[in-house]
Design a protein around this motif. Structure first.
Motif, mmCIF file in Angstrom:
data_model
loop_
_atom_site.group_PDB
_atom_site.id
_atom_site.type_symbol
_atom_site.label_atom_id
_atom_site.label_comp_id
_atom_site.label_asym_id
_atom_site.label_seq_id
_atom_site.Cartn_x
_atom_site.Cartn_y
_atom_site.Cartn_z
ATOM 1 N N PHE A 96 0.808 -1.196 0.000
ATOM 2 C CA PHE A 96 0.000 0.000 0.000
ATOM 3 C C PHE A 96 0.852 1.262 0.000
ATOM 4 O O PHE A 96 1.865 1.345 0.683
ATOM 5 C CB PHE A 96 -0.948 0.025 1.199
ATOM 6 N N GLY A 118 -13.041 4.123 1.633
ATOM 7 C CA GLY A 118 -12.209 2.991 1.264
ATOM 8 C C GLY A 118 -12.881 2.134 0.211
ATOM 9 O O GLY A 118 -13.812 2.568 -0.470
ATOM 10 N N LYS A 119 -12.432 0.890 0.085
ATOM 11 C CA LYS A 119 -12.959 0.004 -0.939
ATOM 12 C C LYS A 119 -14.409 -0.378 -0.686
ATOM 13 O O LYS A 119 -15.218 -0.445 -1.600
ATOM 14 C CB LYS A 119 -12.103 -1.268 -1.018
ATOM 15 N N GLU A 177 -13.500 -7.048 -4.538
ATOM 16 C CA GLU A 177 -12.742 -5.802 -4.548
ATOM 17 C C GLU A 177 -13.486 -4.635 -3.913
ATOM 18 O O GLU A 177 -12.887 -3.810 -3.225
ATOM 19 C CB GLU A 177 -12.368 -5.432 -5.992
ATOM 20 N N SER A 178 -14.790 -4.524 -4.159
ATOM 21 C CA SER A 178 -15.498 -3.306 -3.758
ATOM 22 C C SER A 178 -16.881 -3.530 -3.166
ATOM 23 O O SER A 178 -17.523 -2.563 -2.755
ATOM 24 C CB SER A 178 -15.639 -2.376 -4.967
ATOM 25 N N ALA A 185 -15.594 3.194 -4.707
ATOM 26 C CA ALA A 185 -14.455 2.532 -4.067
ATOM 27 C C ALA A 185 -13.118 3.168 -4.435
ATOM 28 O O ALA A 185 -12.823 3.415 -5.602
ATOM 29 C CB ALA A 185 -14.444 1.055 -4.444
ATOM 30 N N SER A 242 -8.792 3.046 -2.848
ATOM 31 C CA SER A 242 -7.939 2.333 -1.903
ATOM 32 C C SER A 242 -6.594 3.015 -1.793
ATOM 33 O O SER A 242 -6.209 3.827 -2.628
ATOM 34 C CB SER A 242 -7.738 0.870 -2.334
ATOM 35 N N HIS A 243 -5.869 2.630 -0.742
ATOM 36 C CA HIS A 243 -4.539 3.181 -0.504
ATOM 37 C C HIS A 243 -3.550 2.727 -1.584
ATOM 38 O O HIS A 243 -2.451 3.271 -1.667
ATOM 39 C CB HIS A 243 -4.026 2.740 0.864
ATOM 40 N N GLN A 302 -11.443 -2.077 -8.853
ATOM 41 C CA GLN A 302 -10.219 -1.585 -8.220
ATOM 42 C C GLN A 302 -9.013 -1.666 -9.156
ATOM 43 O O GLN A 302 -8.007 -2.336 -8.874
ATOM 44 C CB GLN A 302 -9.965 -2.352 -6.931
#
Length: 377
Positions: free
Chosen positions: A35, A77-78, A232-233, A239, A241-242, A250
């Motif tokens: 990440f 987030g996701k 993923e989501s 969604a 993400s880091h 994603q």
């Protein structure tokens, strides 16, 4: 030890070399942290300048913590949508895993008025991720069908689409469901709105035609696409993400996105966040990457089921991670994969992959594929 000995015997009987079997037990279990340090920028926010991005994230995080404290700070987030409004005094939190919408405010004057506006805004937020800035307190332009439409029902059991119904529901929630809790030195007012039991299905149905088209275009099974999106989501169109991944599948612009542009779309560059927040383009790109995995990076895997497992694992942990599970040398790794039965490939990828996340990922996706085929997604 008995289980290990039995497994060793089965692998040797299947034709695997003792050297390969022994290597399965020597893989380093250490998890690699893939990440990025900072959250990715969203559409229209910033240049590619890293310092500018750092300033954005630090400013945003600072504002959130100033109003909500370290322990109650939330960021999108996701599988969760989080949006701050009203000078960071109010926020919406949609937990797609728990099936719960929480709207709250820490306003000290007329908190119920602030909360009512936040509830109505949450219920009417449009199904347009590219138009909502998750990393600021900017207002949301409320037009078009809400992205929570049908996933939340009001006190009359009706879906919320119009302003009058959203405000009426907000009044009901504040009168009958209002809760309070302490956040640092101040009082927070909030309501919890349960999502309908089949909220995941409600979201997935919206993308049925897009998934079908992508499946036909690239020859990738629909159940696999659905399982990837759920993993993923959880069908969250917002969604992020880091890992700088965006949207339903994603997709990471610099890796999978760039590969799809170069090898499938035959154009330079990489997809932008705006591009990947479009559900049709996101699903097309994610599915196209599976096409690349199947026909380029993993094309030497001969057994279709072994290839299937390897593709899923590679979507999360990269082709290199799949191969390193078997051997540090690519050619020897391919030979080892092709000597194994599909169930043995699955076992290796879910037990000996260098990344713990990738080991779990293959298990989740295959589980969701099975559920899809049983009508549970």
């Amino acid at each position: 030890m008995k289980k290990r000995a039995l497994l060793l015997s089965l692998l040797l009987l299947s034709g695997c070399s003792r050297e390969f079997v022994e290597k399965l037990y020597d893989v380093d279990y250490a998890t690699t942290n893939r990440f990025a340090k900072n959250l990715a920028p969203l559409p229209g926010q910033f240049t590619k300048d890293a310092a500018a991005l750092d300033r954005l994230i630090n400013s945003f995080s600072g504002q959130v913590k100033r109003h909500w404290g370290d322990h109650d700070s939330l960021i999108a987030g996701k599988r969760q949508y989080v949006k701050y409004t009203d000078g960071y005094l109010s926020r919406a939190h949609v937990d797609f895993v728990r099936g719960l919408v929480i709207v709250e405010t820490v306003a000290t004057t007329e908190p119920e008025t602030h909360l009512k506006k936040a509830i109505a805004t949450t219920l009417l937020t449009p199904d347009n991720p590219a138009g909502v800035d998750l990393y600021s307190d900017s207002e949301i332009e409320l037009n078009g069908k809400p992205f929570l439409y049908g996933q939340v029902l009001d006190q009359e059991g009706k879906a919320v689409e119009w302003s009058w119904r959203a405000n009426k529901f907000a009044d009901y929630l504040i009168s009958h469901k209002l809760k309070k809790r302490k956040i640092r030195y101040q009082q927070a007012y909030y309501v919890e709105i349960p999502m309908v039991a089949d909220h995941v299905n409600k979201r997935s149905y919206k993308y049925a035609s897009i998934v079908r088209d992508a499946s036909r275009r690239y020859g990738i099974p629909e159940d696999l696409i659905y399982a990837i999106i759920k993993t993923e989501s959880s069908f969250n169109p917002y969604a992020v993400s880091h890992a700088n991944a965006y949207g339903l599948m994603q997709v990471v612009p610099n890796t999978a996105g760039a590969d799809v542009f170069k090898l499938v779309k035959k154009k330079s560059g990489k997809p932008s966040p705006q591009y990947l927040f479009d559900p049709a383009k996101n699903i097309d790109t994610g599915t196209a990457y599976f096409y690349i995995l199947r026909n380029r990076y993993l094309k030497e895997v001969r057994n279709p089921q072994s290839l299937h497992y390897s593709m899923i694992s590679a979507y999360n942990g990269g082709t290199g991670g799949v191969l390193k599970t078997f051997d540090s040398n690519r050619k020897r790794a391919m030979n080892d994969i092709n000597r194994l039965q599909p169930n043995q490939v699955y076992w290796a990828l879910t037990n000996k992959h260098p990344k713990a996340e990738a080991r779990r990922y293959l298990q989740k996706v295959t589980k969701f594929q099975k559920e899809f085929n049983q009508g549970k997604i």
